[in-house]
Design a protein around this motif. Structure first.
Motif, short mmCIF file in Angstrom:
data_model
loop_
_atom_site.label_atom_id
_atom_site.label_comp_id
_atom_site.label_asym_id
_atom_site.label_seq_id
_atom_site.Cartn_x
_atom_site.Cartn_y
_atom_site.Cartn_z
N GLN A 28 24.45 1.46 3.38
CA GLN A 28 24.00 2.20 2.20
C GLN A 28 24.33 1.43 0.92
O GLN A 28 25.40 0.85 0.78
N THR A 29 23.39 1.42 -0.04
CA THR A 29 23.63 0.86 -1.36
C THR A 29 23.95 1.99 -2.32
O THR A 29 23.09 2.84 -2.59
N LEU A 37 13.18 6.84 8.02
CA LEU A 37 13.88 7.46 6.89
C LEU A 37 15.00 6.58 6.33
O LEU A 37 15.10 6.41 5.11
N PRO A 38 15.88 5.98 7.17
CA PRO A 38 16.92 5.12 6.60
C PRO A 38 16.35 3.95 5.80
O PRO A 38 16.90 3.58 4.76
N LYS A 39 15.23 3.39 6.25
CA LYS A 39 14.61 2.28 5.53
C LYS A 39 14.04 2.75 4.20
O LYS A 39 14.17 2.07 3.17
N ASP A 61 17.30 3.68 -2.86
CA ASP A 61 18.64 3.38 -3.40
C ASP A 61 18.64 2.07 -4.18
O ASP A 61 19.25 1.96 -5.25
N LYS A 62 17.95 1.06 -3.63
CA LYS A 62 17.92 -0.24 -4.30
C LYS A 62 17.16 -0.17 -5.62
O LYS A 62 17.55 -0.78 -6.62
N ARG A 86 0.82 -1.21 0.00
CA ARG A 86 0.00 0.00 0.00
C ARG A 86 0.85 1.26 0.00
O ARG A 86 0.34 2.37 -0.10
N ILE A 87 2.17 1.11 0.14
CA ILE A 87 3.08 2.26 0.10
C ILE A 87 3.73 2.31 -1.27
O ILE A 87 4.23 1.29 -1.77
N THR A 88 3.74 3.48 -1.89
CA THR A 88 4.28 3.61 -3.25
C THR A 88 5.64 4.29 -3.23
O THR A 88 6.00 4.99 -2.27
N LEU A 89 6.38 4.11 -4.32
CA LEU A 89 7.67 4.77 -4.45
C LEU A 89 7.50 6.29 -4.49
O LEU A 89 8.34 7.03 -3.98
N LYS A 90 6.41 6.75 -5.10
CA LYS A 90 6.17 8.19 -5.17
C LYS A 90 6.02 8.78 -3.77
O LYS A 90 6.53 9.87 -3.49
N GLN A 91 5.36 8.05 -2.88
CA GLN A 91 5.22 8.52 -1.51
C GLN A 91 6.57 8.56 -0.80
O GLN A 91 6.89 9.52 -0.08
#
Length: 305
Positions: free
Chosen positions: A282-283, A68-70, A76-77, A3-8
């Motif tokens: 970090q990737t 935020l780190p997640k 990044d991935k 339910r969470i998008t990359l745009k969000q």
């Protein structure tokens, strides 16, 4: 179903980096209403606010700092996957977000970036300049992906790799009384007025460490002025009877012209190591990885030039 998008996540990351919806919208080339809607949808999905307002700036909430780190790792991935799709083209393009401390920015970065752009002409540098503490903070806040510093980093969330060597020198204008003295002592230094970099800078930390190593923890200096800018510091020392301590390659031209003099202080250990920083876990994109390796190919024993 996710339910969470990359745009969000992109909107969340951009607001965290830039401090406002308007700045995030400009960075992502989207409307402010789109960014606001994406943030609201994400906060609704997570049932928790991600920011609180501090004046005109949006500041991460405790929960926002936690995720935020997640979120950044996911982005990044995904970026790495997209880059793999273009790997057959053998191109290195995109943005290099780096934070660098002041001396490195003034005297090393110009040549380094120029040489790297010969390898990756489609790369774009987004550089932030500050002292060592500010560079570390930039990485922790995901405002940069790579840091170059002159001091020591003890942050467990940051990976610190030795990059290259540098020496600091004690400088004075040619008319300073100590320039006529053949054997300068530690007490001679304590008796002078000083113009130094600001607390938190790697240069200041290295200088004070060397003074403590020789003179003990309780040495006292007569500090006339503190400055965050090396060029201004050099100019002040040129026209006053102050001593200063800065990187040797920052004063090469002034020494050659006779505008400044390096005092002989062999009892002080003013050698230091410059470091390259990345976030733990970090990737890096192929471009960032190439830039990191490019920097590290300069041996730790090489002098900054």
């Amino acid at each position: 179903m996710l339910r969470i998008t990359l745009k969000q996540l992109q909107a969340f990351d951009a607001i965290a980096r830039l401090g406002s919806v308007s700045n995030a919208a400009q960075s992502l080339s989207l409307s402010q209403s789109t960014i606001s809607m994406s943030l609201k949808e994400l906060e609704d999905r997570l049932a928790s606010p991600l920011f609180y307002r501090e004046g005109r700036r949006l500041v991460l909430s405790g929960f926002g700092r936690e995720i935020l780190p997640k979120a950044r790792d996911i982005l990044d991935k995904v970026q790495s996957i997209e880059n793999l799709g273009h790997s057959s083209e053998k191109t290195l393009s995109g943005e290099i977000r780096a934070s660098v401390s002041t001396t490195i920015a003034n005297y090393i970065v110009p040549a380094n970036t120029g040489n790297f752009l010969k390898i990756a002409p489609d790369a774009q540098f987004n550089l932030r300049v500050g002292n060592t503490e500010q560079v570390i903070t930039d990485l922790r806040r995901f405002q940069s992906d790579i840091g170059l510093i002159e001091g020591i980093c003890n942050d467990s969330q940051i990976i610190s790799q030795p990059w290259r060597k540098d020496n600091l020198v004690i400088i004075a204008n040619p008319d300073h009384p100590l320039c006529k003295k053949t054997n300068i002592t530690f007490d001679d230094l304590l008796a002078q007025n000083w113009a130094l970099r600001e607390p938190g800078s790697g240069t200041r930390d290295t200088f004070e460490k060397a003074m403590r190593q020789y003179g003990g923890q309780t040495f006292t200096l007569s500090l006339a002025i503190e400055l965050a800018h090396t060029e201004a510091l050099k100019r002040i020392i040129q026209v006053n009877y102050f001593l200063g301590c800065i990187s040797e390659f920052a004063v090469q031209r002034e020494i050659e012209r006779g505008d400044l003099v390096v005092l002989s202080t062999p009892f002080l250990n003013l050698e230091r190591t410059l470091y390259l920083l990345t976030r733990a876990g970090q990737t890096l994109s192929p471009l960032m990885e190439t830039f990191r390796n490019f920097c590290l190919t300069q041996s730790v024993d090489d002098r900054a030039v």
